[in-house]
Design a protein around this motif. Sequence first.
Motif, PDB file in Angstrom:
ATOM      1  N   TRP A  36      38.961  43.365  32.162  1.00  0.00           N
ATOM      2  CA  TRP A  36      39.300  43.034  33.550  1.00  0.00           C
ATOM      3  C   TRP A  36      38.812  41.620  33.885  1.00  0.00           C
ATOM      4  CZ3 TRP A  36      40.174  46.863  37.946  1.00  0.00           C
ATOM      5  CH2 TRP A  36      40.967  47.922  37.506  1.00  0.00           C
ATOM      6  N   ASP A  37      37.626  41.265  33.385  1.00  0.00           N
ATOM      7  CA  ASP A  37      37.123  39.898  33.611  1.00  0.00           C
ATOM      8  C   ASP A  37      38.047  38.867  32.965  1.00  0.00           C
ATOM      9  OD1 ASP A  37      34.963  40.917  35.014  1.00  0.00           O
ATOM     10  OD2 ASP A  37      33.518  40.619  33.401  1.00  0.00           O
ATOM     11  N   LYS A  38      38.505  39.149  31.743  1.00  0.00           N
ATOM     12  CA  LYS A  38      39.420  38.215  31.047  1.00  0.00           C
ATOM     13  C   LYS A  38      40.729  38.058  31.812  1.00  0.00           C
ATOM     14  CE  LYS A  38      37.748  39.279  26.419  1.00  0.00           C
ATOM     15  NZ  LYS A  38      38.051  40.031  25.203  1.00  0.00           N
ATOM     16  N   THR A  39      41.235  39.144  32.369  1.00  0.00           N
ATOM     17  CA  THR A  39      42.485  39.081  33.133  1.00  0.00           C
ATOM     18  C   THR A  39      42.315  38.192  34.358  1.00  0.00           C
ATOM     19  OG1 THR A  39      43.169  41.243  32.332  1.00  0.00           O
ATOM     20  CG2 THR A  39      44.191  40.468  34.377  1.00  0.00           C
ATOM     21  N   CYS A  40      41.208  38.315  35.043  1.00  0.00           N
ATOM     22  CA  CYS A  40      40.934  37.435  36.188  1.00  0.00           C
ATOM     23  C   CYS A  40      40.817  35.991  35.728  1.00  0.00           C
ATOM     24  CB  CYS A  40      39.662  37.871  36.907  1.00  0.00           C
ATOM     25  SG  CYS A  40      39.835  39.429  37.795  1.00  0.00           S
ATOM     26  N   GLU A  41      40.090  35.786  34.651  1.00  0.00           N
ATOM     27  CA  GLU A  41      39.872  34.441  34.110  1.00  0.00           C
ATOM     28  C   GLU A  41      41.204  33.755  33.787  1.00  0.00           C
ATOM     29  OE1 GLU A  41      37.543  31.377  33.418  1.00  0.00           O
ATOM     30  OE2 GLU A  41      36.636  33.319  33.853  1.00  0.00           O
ATOM     31  N   ARG A  42      42.120  34.497  33.183  1.00  0.00           N
ATOM     32  CA  ARG A  42      43.422  33.933  32.788  1.00  0.00           C
ATOM     33  C   ARG A  42      44.356  33.695  33.963  1.00  0.00           C
ATOM     34  NH1 ARG A  42      43.039  37.788  28.549  1.00  0.00           N
ATOM     35  NH2 ARG A  42      44.364  39.193  29.739  1.00  0.00           N
ATOM     36  N   ASN A  43      44.208  34.471  35.023  1.00  0.00           N
ATOM     37  CA  ASN A  43      45.227  34.465  36.073  1.00  0.00           C
ATOM     38  C   ASN A  43      44.822  33.855  37.404  1.00  0.00           C
ATOM     39  OD1 ASN A  43      47.607  36.030  34.896  1.00  0.00           O
ATOM     40  ND2 ASN A  43      45.859  37.304  34.365  1.00  0.00           N
ATOM     41  N   ILE A  44      43.544  33.771  37.690  1.00  0.00           N
ATOM     42  CA  ILE A  44      43.118  33.230  38.980  1.00  0.00           C
ATOM     43  C   ILE A  44      42.794  31.756  38.817  1.00  0.00           C
ATOM     44  CG2 ILE A  44      41.408  33.332  40.827  1.00  0.00           C
ATOM     45  CD1 ILE A  44      41.112  36.330  40.221  1.00  0.00           C
ATOM     46  N   THR A  45      43.467  30.957  39.607  1.00  0.00           N
ATOM     47  CA  THR A  45      43.202  29.514  39.624  1.00  0.00           C
ATOM     48  C   THR A  45      42.108  29.265  40.646  1.00  0.00           C
ATOM     49  OG1 THR A  45      45.505  29.092  39.090  1.00  0.00           O
ATOM     50  CG2 THR A  45      44.236  27.247  39.949  1.00  0.00           C
ATOM     51  N   SER A  46      40.995  28.749  40.186  1.00  0.00           N
ATOM     52  CA  SER A  46      39.879  28.469  41.088  1.00  0.00           C
ATOM     53  C   SER A  46      40.217  27.244  41.930  1.00  0.00           C
ATOM     54  CB  SER A  46      38.602  28.205  40.287  1.00  0.00           C
ATOM     55  OG  SER A  46      38.314  29.303  39.466  1.00  0.00           O
ATOM     56  N   THR A  47      40.341  27.464  43.222  1.00  0.00           N
ATOM     57  CA  THR A  47      40.644  26.365  44.132  1.00  0.00           C
ATOM     58  C   THR A  47      39.695  26.425  45.315  1.00  0.00           C
ATOM     59  OG1 THR A  47      42.182  27.607  45.499  1.00  0.00           O
ATOM     60  CG2 THR A  47      43.113  26.535  43.540  1.00  0.00           C
ATOM     61  N   GLU A  48      39.774  25.430  46.158  1.00  0.00           N
ATOM     62  CA  GLU A  48      38.957  25.434  47.366  1.00  0.00           C
ATOM     63  C   GLU A  48      39.607  26.230  48.489  1.00  0.00           C
ATOM     64  OE1 GLU A  48      35.737  24.336  47.683  1.00  0.00           O
ATOM     65  OE2 GLU A  48      35.981  24.183  45.523  1.00  0.00           O
ATOM     66  N   SER A  49      40.831  26.678  48.308  1.00  0.00           N
ATOM     67  CA  SER A  49      41.500  27.507  49.309  1.00  0.00           C
ATOM     68  C   SER A  49      41.871  28.843  48.657  1.00  0.00           C
ATOM     69  CB  SER A  49      42.750  26.803  49.844  1.00  0.00           C
ATOM     70  OG  SER A  49      42.391  25.646  50.556  1.00  0.00           O
ATOM     71  N   LEU A  50      40.846  29.553  48.239  1.00  0.00           N
ATOM     72  CA  LEU A  50      41.037  30.784  47.490  1.00  0.00           C
ATOM     73  C   LEU A  50      40.687  31.985  48.361  1.00  0.00           C
ATOM     74  CD1 LEU A  50      41.533  32.208  44.719  1.00  0.00           C
ATOM     75  CD2 LEU A  50      39.103  31.842  44.242  1.00  0.00           C
ATOM     76  N   THR A  51      41.556  32.992  48.342  1.00  0.00           N
ATOM     77  CA  THR A  51      41.291  34.259  48.996  1.00  0.00           C
ATOM     78  C   THR A  51      41.472  35.360  47.957  1.00  0.00           C
ATOM     79  OG1 THR A  51      41.986  33.493  51.182  1.00  0.00           O
ATOM     80  CG2 THR A  51      42.018  35.870  50.801  1.00  0.00           C
ATOM     81  N   LEU A  52      40.469  36.211  47.833  1.00  0.00           N
ATOM     82  CA  LEU A  52      40.518  37.333  46.912  1.00  0.00           C
ATOM     83  C   LEU A  52      40.552  38.628  47.711  1.00  0.00           C
ATOM     84  CD1 LEU A  52      37.822  36.213  44.298  1.00  0.00           C
ATOM     85  CD2 LEU A  52      40.316  36.006  44.118  1.00  0.00           C
ATOM     86  N   ILE A  53      41.522  39.480  47.389  1.00  0.00           N
ATOM     87  CA  ILE A  53      41.644  40.795  47.989  1.00  0.00           C
ATOM     88  C   ILE A  53      41.351  41.803  46.885  1.00  0.00           C
ATOM     89  CG2 ILE A  53      43.184  42.440  49.130  1.00  0.00           C
ATOM     90  CD1 ILE A  53      44.948  39.955  49.864  1.00  0.00           C
ATOM     91  N   GLY A  54      40.431  42.704  47.141  1.00  0.00           N
ATOM     92  CA  GLY A  54      40.124  43.740  46.163  1.00  0.00           C
ATOM     93  C   GLY A  54      40.248  45.113  46.779  1.00  0.00           C
ATOM     94  N   HIS A  55      40.693  46.062  45.971  1.00  0.00           N
ATOM     95  CA  HIS A  55      40.698  47.461  46.403  1.00  0.00           C
ATOM     96  C   HIS A  55      39.892  48.270  45.398  1.00  0.00           C
ATOM     97  CE1 HIS A  55      42.495  51.619  46.594  1.00  0.00           C
ATOM     98  NE2 HIS A  55      42.034  51.440  47.819  1.00  0.00           N
ATOM     99  N   SER A  56      38.891  48.981  45.894  1.00  0.00           N
ATOM    100  CA  SER A  56      38.086  49.883  45.086  1.00  0.00           C
ATOM    101  C   SER A  56      37.426  49.134  43.919  1.00  0.00           C
ATOM    102  CB  SER A  56      38.947  51.063  44.624  1.00  0.00           C
ATOM    103  OG  SER A  56      38.159  52.095  44.120  1.00  0.00           O
ATOM    104  N   LEU A  57      37.774  49.453  42.683  1.00  0.00           N
ATOM    105  CA  LEU A  57      37.199  48.765  41.526  1.00  0.00           C
ATOM    106  C   LEU A  57      37.543  47.271  41.534  1.00  0.00           C
ATOM    107  CD1 LEU A  57      35.598  49.031  38.879  1.00  0.00           C
ATOM    108  CD2 LEU A  57      37.759  49.626  37.744  1.00  0.00           C
ATOM    109  N   GLY A  58      38.625  46.905  42.173  1.00  0.00           N
ATOM    110  CA  GLY A  58      39.001  45.492  42.284  1.00  0.00           C
ATOM    111  C   GLY A  58      38.007  44.672  43.094  1.00  0.00           C
ATOM    112  N   CYS A  59      37.215  45.333  43.942  1.00  0.00           N
ATOM    113  CA  CYS A  59      36.238  44.601  44.766  1.00  0.00           C
ATOM    114  C   CYS A  59      35.107  44.037  43.913  1.00  0.00           C
ATOM    115  CB  CYS A  59      35.680  45.512  45.852  1.00  0.00           C
ATOM    116  SG  CYS A  59      36.911  46.084  47.039  1.00  0.00           S
ATOM    117  N   ILE A  60      34.478  44.876  43.099  1.00  0.00           N
ATOM    118  CA  ILE A  60      33.386  44.397  42.245  1.00  0.00           C
ATOM    119  C   ILE A  60      33.924  43.418  41.210  1.00  0.00           C
ATOM    120  CG2 ILE A  60      33.465  46.386  40.657  1.00  0.00           C
ATOM    121  CD1 ILE A  60      30.232  44.621  41.773  1.00  0.00           C
ATOM    122  N   THR A  61      35.167  43.600  40.789  1.00  0.00           N
ATOM    123  CA  THR A  61      35.794  42.670  39.851  1.00  0.00           C
ATOM    124  C   THR A  61      35.954  41.302  40.507  1.00  0.00           C
ATOM    125  OG1 THR A  61      36.920  44.524  38.782  1.00  0.00           O
ATOM    126  CG2 THR A  61      37.802  42.317  38.362  1.00  0.00           C
ATOM    127  N   ALA A  62      36.389  41.273  41.752  1.00  0.00           N
ATOM    128  CA  ALA A  62      36.526  40.010  42.493  1.00  0.00           C
ATOM    129  C   ALA A  62      35.165  39.335  42.666  1.00  0.00           C
ATOM    130  CB  ALA A  62      37.175  40.255  43.853  1.00  0.00           C
TER     131      ALA A  62
END
Length: 187
Positions: free
Chosen positions: A52-78
């Motif tokens: 799950w960490d690798k998937t975030c690493e590959r897909n989330i572009t770190s920017t200064e205008s970033l919003t992360l939405i998590g549901h359940s297990l997605g929250c701790i992952t975010a």
Amino acid sequence: MAKESIYLIHGYAANPEKHWFPWLGEKVKSELDLSITSLTMPDSLNPKKSEWDKTCERNITSTESLTLIGHSLGCITALRFLDQHDINNVNLLLVSGFDEPVYPLPQLDEFTQQPLNYQKLRAKINQATVISAQDDDIVPYPYAETLARHLQSKFVLLPHGKHFIDRDHITQLPVAYQELKNLLVSR
């Protein structure tokens, strides 16, 4: 409003087409002219923290205008993604989240074994909102309340909604849209 990068991280046994996720994406597109990128997390019925960490690493572009939405297990992952990156001014919308082992879900314990540095995390956050329901029968609301306290964030506790999943006929979540809109205009 600056152009946001918005990512949604679903939870255990889910995918981007379940629950209220498609509705939120359509609502944000039609009302705010923004897009939500919904990640497809690997093997959601048997999740592994490293994958799950690798998937975030590959897909989330770190920017200064970033919003992360998590549901359940997605929250701790975010939160782990945020903890591992040198980014700031991040908005968080966390629904039915947790940051400690959840008694009914021991198969997810590996996601919470490494404690987060909340002092460091809070410095990276513009604003955060945690949403839960009093009748959540999967992740009882005190877990989300504790998460909100650790983040020193807004906590929205609804009387009903359970775990906000389609099993309970939750395919729209207006409170999530309203809180996301509030986060986006707060920049």
